[in-house]
Motif scaffolding. Structure first.
Motif, PDB file in Angstrom:
ATOM      1  N   ALA A  21       0.807  -1.459   0.019  1.00 23.54           N
ATOM      2  CA  ALA A  21      -0.024   0.222   0.068  1.00 23.54           C
ATOM      3  C   ALA A  21       0.727   1.109  -0.059  1.00 23.54           C
ATOM      4  N   GLN A  22       1.904   1.097   0.688  1.00 25.60           N
ATOM      5  CA  GLN A  22       2.985   2.204   0.978  1.00 25.60           C
ATOM      6  C   GLN A  22       3.612   2.623  -0.386  1.00 25.60           C
ATOM      7  N   SER A  25       1.267   3.782  -3.032  1.00 25.31           N
ATOM      8  CA  SER A  25       0.853   5.305  -2.647  1.00 25.31           C
ATOM      9  C   SER A  25       1.742   6.245  -3.328  1.00 25.31           C
ATOM     10  N   HIS A  36      -3.411   6.869   2.974  1.00 23.68           N
ATOM     11  CA  HIS A  36      -3.315   5.522   3.403  1.00 23.68           C
ATOM     12  C   HIS A  36      -3.510   5.239   4.897  1.00 23.68           C
ATOM     13  N   ILE A 109      -6.620   4.713   0.368  1.00 29.02           N
ATOM     14  CA  ILE A 109      -6.148   3.269   0.380  1.00 29.02           C
ATOM     15  C   ILE A 109      -6.274   2.579   1.691  1.00 29.02           C
TER      16      ILE A 109
END
Length: 208
Positions: A21-22, A25, A36, A109
């Motif tokens: 996710a990071q 992003s 997020h 997210i």
């Protein structure tokens, strides 16, 4: 009102959801604003119980989460309103009482092991991703994380994994893969998968 796109990322414990996710992003951020946050911070507060009682709770069951608050925060972000995300104390298995302000953005997210299993959250999602990671890799990563970062003992991590984490994965998490739009085989440095997913999402957002 600005159009907000919600991306949910699910997968087993220590599968690499947050890392993915990071990274995602960072890749989306070049063209769109991104927020997020994790479902891990939305465990219910069990501070009324003794620590030894809290340690025995099943935190991999949907009932351990404040789903109502998660949905409210997603609705607020859809309305382009900031939210106060609770900060969970993983060492003591309770809410810390502290919060982090998350600002609204074009892309939201949300990651969590049950992100695709919970119907109310799934219905709010525009893009649903499942991170598929080998069981042994997930266990090793969870063991390292819980011992080094959360003050757990080796026996505690193993017992917890066998009694709740593994069976709940088989019962709740793994079946939710059928709801995914994208299934990502995850391993360290799987840059190709991240680039492909980011490119696809950027294309979808541009078309919107």
């Amino acid at each position: 009102m600005k159009k907000v796109t919600i991306i949910t990322i699910a997968g087993g414990s220590a599968s690499g959801k947050t890392t993915f996710a990071q990274t995602l992003s960072d890749k989306i951020f070049k063209k769109h604003s991104v927020t997020h946050f994790s479902m891990d911070n939305y465990y219910k507060d069990f501070s009324d119980l003794k620590l030894e009682e809290r340690e025995k709770l099943n935190f991999d069951h949907p009932k351990s989460l404040d789903i109502e608050l998660i949905c409210k925060h997603l609705d607020d972000l859809l309305k382009f309103k900031p939210i106060k995300v609770p900060l969970y104390d993983f060492k003591n298995h309770c809410q810390s009482g502290e919060y982090k302000i998350i600002e609204p953005s074009e892309v939201v997210i949300l990651d969590g092991i049950l992100a695709l299993q919970i119907d109310e959250i799934r219905k709010k999602s525009d893009i649903k991703i499942f991170i598929r990671t080998d069981d042994d890799i997930r266990f090793i990563r969870r063991l390292q994380r819980d011992v080094n970062e959360r003050g757990r003992t080796l026996d505690n991590v193993i017992n917890h994994y066998l009694s709740t984490v593994r069976p709940m994965y088989k019962f709740f998490v793994e079946p939710s893969i059928e709801h995914a739009d994208i299934i990502v085989p995850y391993y360290e440095g799987n840059v190709i998968a991240m680039d492909l997913v980011a490119a696809k999402i950027n294309l979808l957002l541009s078309n919107k």
